[in-house]
Write a protein that holds these residues in place. Structure first.
Motif, PDB file in Angstrom:
ATOM      1  N   VAL A 299      -3.550   4.116  -0.601  1.00 50.05           N
ATOM      2  CA  VAL A 299      -3.779   3.594  -1.942  1.00 50.05           C
ATOM      3  C   VAL A 299      -3.243   2.170  -1.955  1.00 50.05           C
ATOM      4  O   VAL A 299      -2.067   1.946  -1.645  1.00 50.05           O
ATOM      5  CB  VAL A 299      -3.035   4.436  -2.995  1.00 50.05           C
ATOM      6  N   ARG A 300      -4.104   1.224  -2.295  1.00 47.16           N
ATOM      7  CA  ARG A 300      -3.616  -0.178  -2.359  1.00 47.16           C
ATOM      8  C   ARG A 300      -2.925  -0.395  -3.688  1.00 47.16           C
ATOM      9  O   ARG A 300      -3.478  -0.118  -4.743  1.00 47.16           O
ATOM     10  CB  ARG A 300      -4.784  -1.138  -2.177  1.00 47.16           C
ATOM     11  N   LEU A 301      -1.684  -0.875  -3.626  1.00 49.83           N
ATOM     12  CA  LEU A 301      -0.921  -1.067  -4.857  1.00 49.83           C
ATOM     13  C   LEU A 301      -1.198  -2.455  -5.399  1.00 49.83           C
ATOM     14  O   LEU A 301      -1.125  -3.445  -4.656  1.00 49.83           O
ATOM     15  CB  LEU A 301       0.576  -0.896  -4.589  1.00 49.83           C
ATOM     16  N   PRO A 302      -1.523  -2.568  -6.698  1.00 47.47           N
ATOM     17  CA  PRO A 302      -1.818  -3.898  -7.250  1.00 47.47           C
ATOM     18  C   PRO A 302      -0.564  -4.765  -7.246  1.00 47.47           C
ATOM     19  O   PRO A 302       0.548  -4.249  -7.368  1.00 47.47           O
ATOM     20  CB  PRO A 302      -2.280  -3.589  -8.673  1.00 47.47           C
TER      21      PRO A 302
ATOM     22  N   ALA B  54      -8.177   0.181  -5.633  1.00 46.51           N
ATOM     23  CA  ALA B  54      -6.961   0.752  -5.055  1.00 46.51           C
ATOM     24  C   ALA B  54      -7.340   1.920  -4.153  1.00 46.51           C
ATOM     25  O   ALA B  54      -6.714   2.175  -3.135  1.00 46.51           O
ATOM     26  CB  ALA B  54      -6.030   1.234  -6.151  1.00 46.51           C
TER      27      ALA B  54
ATOM     28  N   ALA C 102       0.848  -1.198   0.000  1.00 44.95           N
ATOM     29  CA  ALA C 102       0.000   0.000   0.000  1.00 44.95           C
ATOM     30  C   ALA C 102       0.879   1.242   0.000  1.00 44.95           C
ATOM     31  O   ALA C 102       2.091   1.173   0.223  1.00 44.95           O
ATOM     32  CB  ALA C 102      -0.907   0.007   1.218  1.00 44.95           C
TER      33      ALA C 102
ATOM     34  N   GLY D  49      -9.562   1.146  -9.743  1.00 44.42           N
ATOM     35  CA  GLY D  49      -8.413   0.251  -9.746  1.00 44.42           C
ATOM     36  C   GLY D  49      -7.263   0.843 -10.540  1.00 44.42           C
ATOM     37  O   GLY D  49      -7.459   1.693 -11.395  1.00 44.42           O
TER      38      GLY D  49
END
Lengths: 282, 293, 359
Positions: free
Chosen positions: C259-262, C292, C250, C337
């Motif tokens: 922000v969640r990182l893929p 995200a 993240a 996303g």
């Protein structure tokens, strides 16, 4: 008018008409006198109806002047006045165009000093430096010459300022485009600056022509020969003898002749005249 | 405001300003400095002896009743010329601004006196006012006024004021008319909707908005009365009767050219220069202010 | 035609330095656009090349010749100005002929050159008009005509389209493109409009505060901006930039939102401060689970071809480009996303791009 009030409008027209009449009166009477014989003028009161001597008086004035006052022919004086007025107006325009061009389009040591030198002349009218200026002209042996009559009047702070103001409004890019096109400074001056300044030159010309034509004190000081009198000076000499000796019919014809060229310039070039007046006073 | 540097040349700009500078140096600065210098000297009329006297010429002037009288005459003359000239022209300009049709025609009919030389203006008016043959003294006699400006100093002053005002009407009228026409119509309409009548609108809206023009013209008229009326005075009264119309400029001329009193004339020139400088500064102050708004 | 080379060029006005150590090689026949915000020094660069401003340091070469001390007229360049700088009192024909006349070209030859330029620019019917009788677009064409007749080694354009209205600008942009293709003359073009830069340039130079930020082909610059400045400057609407710290899977922003990182996305090392950049078109609505980040929509701009949704995330303004028919209104919560390959990273200190291997 905001609201319709016929009475007010009528009053406005009446006041204006009266104003115009008052302003026109001296010239009308002058004109009438210039069409009468001397005896008719000397009748009290003189008639306010134009007489029959117009041609005779003007011809006499132009060809032989006032004989009692032993003056030169007015025709000669008109030529002197015209030469002076044209030389002064063109001289001022040329000299001011050149200095304004230098001051606006170049950077050089003493630029601002020169600018202020020209500016300060505004504060030194002929009237306040009469004697020493006369001495300069006398020392240069320029008394009774066209050069003496005109050259000292040719410096002009006002015209220089006007051109400077105008040059400032010419886009810089025009000069840059000219530089890239390969134009030298003087080429740019001739091909671009001068043509663009035409309206300003016309406006100035009207003002300066009148200025030159109407000069009084200066020619009074430095002309002592009949042949170098301007018409404004000449007329003054014609009446110097006092009422009895004055040929009023000739004097009045001369006065009309003296007023005619500058009045024509003003009326025919009215648009530029108004522009010139307004802009030279900024 | 300055241009970006555009042309470069070592000698050209000097050549371009040279004619103007040569003339100003020879005919303005040199004579002006001579006047300054001579004002500190005492010289006899034949130029045989010169003596440095410091400020004595000035001190002498301010003790001289004739010079002080000339000062007073100049002030009276200027106030009358400016006051009467501005009022008369403003009246005409307001009327010309009022009328719907023909303002331009009236402008044409009123601007030409500007073209008349001051000296000629003087001649026109002495002809009208000539005690022996003039048409105006004849009319005046009918209402019981005996006119002879050759003897009566008040009448002489009246004559030169009338001639001077007459010549300046065009100029004042043009500027007033331009000033009036630049006042937004909507302001006057708004005042009319608020219920103000024509007179009230003039004094509360138009006149205040016109004040910059009025002030400018006031200065110009004073300068005009001080310096540009030499021709009128010389052709109409030659400063007389007595000294009653001898304004300062006329006195410099008389003392210098007729009286050959060089020191005094030079000192008078210096005083006049100081007056012009003062008036020019006032004028430029005003212009700066105008630029700001 | 010729190459234009700048080596270590710098420029100061008095004590203020406006150009720092600039290097640029414009190849023969290349069309290079210098783009940047106003005041970045781009016009000064052009004016130095034209010879209208002296160079403070470094060397400028045109066609292999050092021109630092050569007068503008002898540099064999032609310039098109923003305000056209047509001589107002001369006809179109005289405007175009002026430079040739000064160079003493024979009359017949001048007429030939002018006729050819007029033909190319479709000005034949206007040759005897004065500039004031022309429309803005026509004046612009005359200005270009004046450049073309000279057949110079290089064209310099100084924001030539910014005085035109939007529609004309598009049209003239296409014309300039066509013209440069036909003439193949080396060209330097200065503009603040990044669309002009993108569409006209073979290569573009992005400038900021007197320094070159990036030089490259328009698409390369767009796809791989060399700095946060370029990322924000090139592209409409600009790239979204979020400053924060890299965590486990993240990215934590200043106020604590995440922000969640893929998986598989490149990322700076754990704990590093960084700026995350993502273009509006690379944010796509997804299910809550894969999102995200979630953006609350505040304003919607429907442009017809697509729809822009504006909102704030952790105090940072953000824009998302959505299909034209996207149904949403102010207040809608958009779960968005990230595409792993479309994430950009910048160093918060140097503002430079961080090139990181995919994870």
């Amino acid at each position: 008018m905001v609201e319709k009030r016929p009475a007010l409008s009528a009053a406005a027209y009446a006041i204006l008409a009266l104003g115009v009449a008052i302003v026109a009166l001296p010239v009308y009477v002058t004109f009438v006198a210039s069409t009468q014989t001397l005896d008719q003028i000397l009748e009290v009161p003189m008639s306010l109806v134009p007489g029959t001597e117009l041609l005779a008086n003007y011809t006499a004035a132009l060809t032989s002047g006032s004989e009692r006052a032993a003056s030169a022919p007015v025709g000669r004086m008109m030529v002197v006045s015209l030469v002076v007025a044209l030389t002064v107006s063109f001289g001022k325009i040329v000299i001011s165009l050149l200095s304004a061009f230098a001051i606006v389009y170049f950077r050089f040591p003493l630029r601002m000093f020169f600018f202020w030198m020209i500016f300060v002349t505004l504060m030194l009218p002929v009237e306040v430096r009469i004697l020493p200026t006369y001495e300069v002209i006398a020392d240069l042996h320029l008394l009774n010459t066209y050069a003496g009559l005109t050259v000292p009047l040719i410096a002009s702070a006002t015209a220089t300022f006007l051109f400077r103001q105008f040059f400032m409004t010419i886009p810089d890019e025009l000069a840059e485009a000219a530089r890239i096109d390969g134009a030298s400074p003087m080429r740019f001056f001739w091909d671009v600056v001068v043509p663009l300044s035409r309206t300003n030159m016309a406006a100035l010309f009207v003002i300066l022509f009148i200025y030159g034509w109407n000069q009084y004190l200066w020619p009074l000081l430095i002309t002592t020969e009949e042949s170098m009198y301007t018409v404004v000076i000449g007329i003054r000499r014609m009446i110097a003898g006092g009422d009895a000796a004055t040929e009023w019919n000739i004097v009045m014809a001369t006065a009309m002749l003296a007023m005619l060229p500058p009045a024509l310039v003003v009326l025919l070039m009215q648009r530029w005249f108004v522009k010139g007046l307004v802009e030279t006073e900024k | 405001m300055e241009k970006r540097v555009v042309f470069r040349s070592r000698w050209l700009p000097y050549a371009l300003v040279a004619p103007q500078l040569a003339i100003t140096t020879a005919f303005f600065f040199w004579p002006a400095s001579q006047a300054l210098f001579q004002s500190l000297l005492l010289q006899d009329p034949f130029g045989t002896s010169v003596q440095f006297v410091g400020l004595e010429n000035f001190a002498h002037l301010f003790r001289d009743e004739g010079y002080l009288a000339s000062f007073r005459i100049t002030v009276v003359f200027s106030v009358l010329v400016a006051g009467i000239g501005l009022s008369f022209s403003l009246l005409l300009a307001v009327m010309a601004d009022h009328i719907v049709r023909g303002a331009l025609v009236f402008r044409t009919l009123l601007i030409w006196p500007y073209a008349v030389a001051p000296a000629i203006a003087g001649v026109l008016w002495i002809f009208l006012f000539s005690p022996a043959i003039g048409i105006l003294p004849y009319w005046l006699a009918k209402i019981g006024i005996h006119w002879n400006h050759l003897l009566d100093s008040r009448q002489a002053m009246t004559l030169v004021v009338i001639a001077a005002v007459w010549k300046q009407v065009s100029y004042n009228f043009l500027f007033f008319l331009a000033g009036l026409q630049s006042i937004p119509r909507s302001l006057i309409e708004a005042a009319a909707i608020d219920g103000a009548g024509p007179m009230r609108r003039f004094w509360t809206i138009v006149f205040p908005l016109l004040s910059p023009t009025t002030f400018f013209l006031l200065v110009v008229n004073i300068v005009y009365a001080f310096f540009d009326t030499f021709g009128i005075i010389d052709s109409a009264t030659q400063g007389g009767p007595g000294q009653s119309t001898t304004v300062l400029v006329y006195k410099v001329f008389q003392d210098g050219f007729k009286g050959l009193d060089l020191g005094s004339s030079a000192a008078q020139s210096v005083i006049l220069m100081a007056i012009v400088i003062g008036l020019t500064v006032v004028q430029f102050r005003y212009i700066e202010r105008k630029v700001q708004y | 035609m010729a190459e234009v080379v700048l080596r270590h060029v710098s420029k100061s006005f008095g004590k203020t330095q406006v150009i720092y150590d600039m290097d640029l090689v414009v190849a023969d026949g290349e069309f290079v656009v210098i783009v940047g915000p106003s005041g970045c020094g781009k016009s000064t660069v052009l004016r130095m090349i034209a010879g209208l401003e002296p160079v403070t340091g470094g060397v400028i070469e045109i066609g292999g010749r050092v021109v630092n001390d050569v007068e503008p007229k002898d540099r064999n360049i032609a310039m098109v100005f923003q305000n056209y700088a047509l001589y107002p009192h001369m006809s179109v024909r005289e405007n175009m002929a002026y430079g040739l006349r000064i160079r003493g070209m024979p009359k017949a030859e001048i007429a030939e050159h002018v006729a050819r330029a007029a033909k190319i620019l479709e000005l034949e019917g206007l040759l005897d008009r004065k500039p004031r009788e022309l429309s803005g677009g026509q004046r612009q064409r005359v200005a270009m005509g004046r450049a073309i007749v000279r057949d110079p080694a290089a064209f310099l354009f100084d924001e030539p389209l910014s005085n035109l209205d939007a529609k004309l600008r598009v049209q003239m942009r296409l014309e300039i493109q066509k013209l440069s293709r036909e003439l193949g003359t080396t060209s330097l073009y200065v503009t603040h409009d990044q669309v002009e830069a993108m569409t006209l340039a073979h290569r573009m130079v992005v400038m900021n505060a007197g320094r070159v930020e990036q030089i490259g082909a328009p698409l390369d610059v767009y796809l791989r901006p060399a700095s946060a400045f370029v990322a924000a400057f090139i592209g409409v609407p600009p790239m979204n930039l979020l400053a924060g710290r890299v965590g486990e899977g993240a990215f934590t922003l200043g106020n604590g939102l995440v922000v969640r990182l893929p998986a598989g996305a490149p990322r700076p090392p754990f704990g590093a401060e960084a700026i995350l950049g993502v273009r509006p078109e690379h944010l796509a609505p997804v299910g809550e689970a894969e999102a995200a980040l979630t953006l609350t929509v505040e304003t919607i701009e429907r442009l017809g071809a697509d729809t822009l949704a504006h909102g704030t995330f952790d105090g940072n303004p953000m824009v998302v480009r959505l299909p034209a028919e996207a149904t949403l209104q102010p207040g809608t919560r958009l779960a968005l996303g990230l595409v792993p390959d479309e994430i950009h990273w910048f160093d918060p200190q140097t503002q430079k791009r961080l090139d990181l291997p995919g994870g």
